[in-house]
Design a protein around this motif. Structure first.
Motif, PDB file in Angstrom:
ATOM      1  N   VAL A 131       1.526   6.980  -7.256  1.00  0.00           N
ATOM      2  CA  VAL A 131       1.846   7.328  -5.881  1.00  0.00           C
ATOM      3  C   VAL A 131       0.587   7.897  -5.220  1.00  0.00           C
ATOM      4  CG1 VAL A 131       3.309   8.685  -4.350  1.00  0.00           C
ATOM      5  CG2 VAL A 131       4.229   7.836  -6.515  1.00  0.00           C
ATOM      6  N   LEU A 132       0.151   7.264  -4.143  1.00  0.00           N
ATOM      7  CA  LEU A 132      -1.056   7.680  -3.431  1.00  0.00           C
ATOM      8  C   LEU A 132      -0.687   8.336  -2.097  1.00  0.00           C
ATOM      9  CD1 LEU A 132      -3.187   4.461  -4.080  1.00  0.00           C
ATOM     10  CD2 LEU A 132      -3.214   6.624  -5.358  1.00  0.00           C
ATOM     11  N   PRO A 133      -1.621   9.054  -1.480  1.00  0.00           N
ATOM     12  CA  PRO A 133      -1.303   9.725  -0.217  1.00  0.00           C
ATOM     13  C   PRO A 133      -0.729   8.796   0.852  1.00  0.00           C
ATOM     14  CG  PRO A 133      -3.363  10.581  -1.082  1.00  0.00           C
ATOM     15  CD  PRO A 133      -2.963   9.438  -1.984  1.00  0.00           C
ATOM     16  N   ARG A 134      -1.167   7.541   0.875  1.00  0.00           N
ATOM     17  CA  ARG A 134      -0.668   6.609   1.896  1.00  0.00           C
ATOM     18  C   ARG A 134       0.793   6.221   1.682  1.00  0.00           C
ATOM     19  NH1 ARG A 134      -4.055   3.050  -1.197  1.00  0.00           N
ATOM     20  NH2 ARG A 134      -2.893   1.340  -2.184  1.00  0.00           N
ATOM     21  N   HIS A 135       1.336   6.532   0.515  1.00  0.00           N
ATOM     22  CA  HIS A 135       2.732   6.204   0.214  1.00  0.00           C
ATOM     23  C   HIS A 135       3.711   7.294   0.645  1.00  0.00           C
ATOM     24  CE1 HIS A 135       0.775   3.851  -3.300  1.00  0.00           C
ATOM     25  NE2 HIS A 135       0.942   3.050  -2.265  1.00  0.00           N
ATOM     26  N   ILE A 136       3.198   8.421   1.122  1.00  0.00           N
ATOM     27  CA  ILE A 136       4.034   9.588   1.392  1.00  0.00           C
ATOM     28  C   ILE A 136       4.533   9.577   2.830  1.00  0.00           C
ATOM     29  CG2 ILE A 136       4.097  12.106   1.431  1.00  0.00           C
ATOM     30  CD1 ILE A 136       3.916  10.867  -1.368  1.00  0.00           C
ATOM     31  N   GLY A 137       5.831   9.826   2.988  1.00  0.00           N
ATOM     32  CA  GLY A 137       6.429   9.875   4.313  1.00  0.00           C
ATOM     33  C   GLY A 137       6.284  11.236   4.950  1.00  0.00           C
ATOM     34  N   SER A 138       6.882  11.381   6.112  1.00  0.00           N
ATOM     35  CA  SER A 138       6.761  12.623   6.877  1.00  0.00           C
ATOM     36  C   SER A 138       7.445  13.800   6.190  1.00  0.00           C
ATOM     37  CB  SER A 138       7.339  12.425   8.278  1.00  0.00           C
ATOM     38  OG  SER A 138       8.699  12.001   8.196  1.00  0.00           O
ATOM     39  N   ASP A 139       8.319  13.526   5.215  1.00  0.00           N
ATOM     40  CA  ASP A 139       9.017  14.595   4.502  1.00  0.00           C
ATOM     41  C   ASP A 139       8.299  15.020   3.227  1.00  0.00           C
ATOM     42  OD1 ASP A 139       9.441  12.352   2.971  1.00  0.00           O
ATOM     43  OD2 ASP A 139      11.627  12.465   3.012  1.00  0.00           O
ATOM     44  N   GLY A 140       7.091  14.458   2.985  1.00  0.00           N
ATOM     45  CA  GLY A 140       6.317  14.835   1.812  1.00  0.00           C
ATOM     46  C   GLY A 140       6.678  14.079   0.550  1.00  0.00           C
ATOM     47  N   ARG A 141       7.566  13.100   0.658  1.00  0.00           N
ATOM     48  CA  ARG A 141       7.997  12.331  -0.503  1.00  0.00           C
ATOM     49  C   ARG A 141       7.622  10.863  -0.328  1.00  0.00           C
ATOM     50  NH1 ARG A 141      14.247  14.193  -0.555  1.00  0.00           N
ATOM     51  NH2 ARG A 141      13.935  13.676   1.649  1.00  0.00           N
ATOM     52  N   ASP A 148       8.001   7.112   0.272  1.00  0.00           N
ATOM     53  CA  ASP A 148       8.994   6.548   1.181  1.00  0.00           C
ATOM     54  C   ASP A 148       9.518   5.189   0.719  1.00  0.00           C
ATOM     55  OD1 ASP A 148       6.950   4.764   1.821  1.00  0.00           O
ATOM     56  OD2 ASP A 148       6.509   5.693   3.759  1.00  0.00           O
ATOM     57  N   ASP A 149      10.421   4.627   1.513  1.00  0.00           N
ATOM     58  CA  ASP A 149      11.058   3.352   1.163  1.00  0.00           C
ATOM     59  C   ASP A 149      10.043   2.222   1.049  1.00  0.00           C
ATOM     60  OD1 ASP A 149      13.383   4.796   1.351  1.00  0.00           O
ATOM     61  OD2 ASP A 149      14.322   3.523   2.860  1.00  0.00           O
ATOM     62  N   GLY A 150       9.075   2.190   1.987  1.00  0.00           N
ATOM     63  CA  GLY A 150       8.082   1.129   1.960  1.00  0.00           C
ATOM     64  C   GLY A 150       7.308   1.117   0.662  1.00  0.00           C
ATOM     65  N   PHE A 151       6.993   2.296   0.133  1.00  0.00           N
ATOM     66  CA  PHE A 151       6.307   2.397  -1.155  1.00  0.00           C
ATOM     67  C   PHE A 151       7.155   1.787  -2.266  1.00  0.00           C
ATOM     68  CE2 PHE A 151       7.211   5.045  -4.870  1.00  0.00           C
ATOM     69  CZ  PHE A 151       6.136   4.716  -5.673  1.00  0.00           C
ATOM     70  N   ALA A 152       8.427   2.186  -2.331  1.00  0.00           N
ATOM     71  CA  ALA A 152       9.297   1.673  -3.387  1.00  0.00           C
ATOM     72  C   ALA A 152       9.436   0.163  -3.300  1.00  0.00           C
ATOM     73  CB  ALA A 152      10.673   2.333  -3.298  1.00  0.00           C
ATOM     74  N   LEU A 153       9.618  -0.357  -2.086  1.00  0.00           N
ATOM     75  CA  LEU A 153       9.795  -1.797  -1.935  1.00  0.00           C
ATOM     76  C   LEU A 153       8.523  -2.561  -2.252  1.00  0.00           C
ATOM     77  CD1 LEU A 153      12.327  -3.464  -1.120  1.00  0.00           C
ATOM     78  CD2 LEU A 153      12.521  -0.980  -0.828  1.00  0.00           C
ATOM     79  N   SER A 154       7.350  -1.968  -1.985  1.00  0.00           N
ATOM     80  CA  SER A 154       6.107  -2.658  -2.341  1.00  0.00           C
ATOM     81  C   SER A 154       5.999  -2.807  -3.852  1.00  0.00           C
ATOM     82  CB  SER A 154       4.897  -1.908  -1.784  1.00  0.00           C
ATOM     83  OG  SER A 154       4.707  -0.660  -2.434  1.00  0.00           O
ATOM     84  N   ALA A 155       6.445  -1.789  -4.598  1.00  0.00           N
ATOM     85  CA  ALA A 155       6.430  -1.881  -6.059  1.00  0.00           C
ATOM     86  C   ALA A 155       7.421  -2.931  -6.543  1.00  0.00           C
ATOM     87  CB  ALA A 155       6.760  -0.520  -6.664  1.00  0.00           C
ATOM     88  N   PHE A 156       8.623  -2.940  -5.987  1.00  0.00           N
ATOM     89  CA  PHE A 156       9.622  -3.921  -6.405  1.00  0.00           C
ATOM     90  C   PHE A 156       9.191  -5.338  -6.032  1.00  0.00           C
ATOM     91  CE2 PHE A 156      12.739  -0.249  -5.544  1.00  0.00           C
ATOM     92  CZ  PHE A 156      12.564   0.253  -6.830  1.00  0.00           C
TER      93      PHE A 156
END
Length: 289
Positions: free
Chosen positions: A162-172, A174-182
């Protein structure tokens, strides 16, 4: 219906995949942004309704490079969850419905009357196009372990950080990160089926998802390493199902589960084709050991 305009966007060439249409991870990122805007406009928040339990997406029409996107969002109390937020994503040029997402929340039943009053300015009816079809509406369970998942027939098909660009506004993450992995993992899942890369290339076919359900079970943050363990789970005449499990690597903690209904598309006609002979019997066996 009191739907709110929550997104105006545009499809860039780099967001399209080998099938020359918008990749699924970018549908999820659009829904994520539309949801942020809807929460601001409506006053909906985790403090009011609790954390989102599930996001269920159906894909209705392809979107291609240069297409415009608009999203309208509203609350539906007649949806499959105690409180359902509906996002309708349309082709901004034609008005065609391209995809829908329903976000499921489970606030206490005692708060139902108060919530109806609180969100009366953004209420609408649950559209049939957005209703779950090939995947049940309820969130995935949180009891799966990595060892049990692998023993049941899944295989590790992606590893990442998990890289900084994967983090959403809530600090976790986000969905886009998970879907890119899948999205990166799923080609390796298809390779276990009769619809291998060679088979698809020989017939000018493509891999297509028509329905997805993402359930977050625990958060990921910057620096966390993770893996994806996936397996096909069933097959019909023209579709088959896949389940992805995303685990944090160090502790083997389950972070997310994504259920997928996929099909084979003829890239010339842009239509679904039947699975190859024997696939309906072969695919379920891949998840049995």
């Amino acid at each position: 219906m009191n739907a709110q305009d929550t997104l105006f966007s545009f499809i860039n060439r780099w967001e399209c995949d080998e099938n020359d249409h918008l990749n699924v991870q970018y549908y999820f990122s659009r829904f994520e942004e539309a949801d942020r805007q809807f929460q601001l406009l409506s006053g909906l928040s985790d403090a009011v309704v609790g954390a989102r339990r599930v996001r269920h997406v159906r894909y209705h029409k392809e979107l291609r490079t240069g297409d415009l996107i608009t999203v309208k969002s509203f609350v539906a109390f007649d949806g499959p969850h105690m409180l359902t937020v509906v996002h309708e994503l349309r082709n901004g040029g034609t008005g065609d419905l391209a995809a829908t997402a329903i976000d499921g929340y489970e606030p206490g039943t005692a708060s139902a009357k108060d919530l109806r009053n609180r969100f009366k300015s953004v209420l609408g009816n649950m559209p049939i196009e957005a209703a779950p079809r090939g995947i049940v509406a309820s969130p995935a369970g949180s009891r799966a372990t990595l060892d049990a998942t692998l023993s049941a027939g899944a295989e590790i098909c992606f590893r990442g950080t998990v890289l900084p660009r994967h983090i959403g506004s809530d600090g976790r993450a986000d969905d886009g990160f998970a879907l890119s992995a899948f999205t990166d993992a799923v080609a390796h899942v298809w390779q276990r089926t009769p619809m291998t890369h060679q088979y698809l290339s020989e017939h000018n076919y493509g891999r297509v998802a028509v329905e997805m359900k993402l359930s977050w079970l625990s958060p990921l943050k910057t620096g966390d390493m993770f893996l994806v363990a996936s397996a096909p789970t069933g097959a019909q005449e023209k579709t088959f199902s896949i389940r992805h499990h995303l685990f944090e690597s160090r502790t083997k903690r389950l972070a997310a589960v994504c259920d997928v209904v996929a099909l084979v598309m003829d890239l010339s006609t842009r239509k679904a084709v039947p699975l190859p002979e024997g696939a309906q019997k072969d695919i379920p066996r891949l998840n049995q050991r």
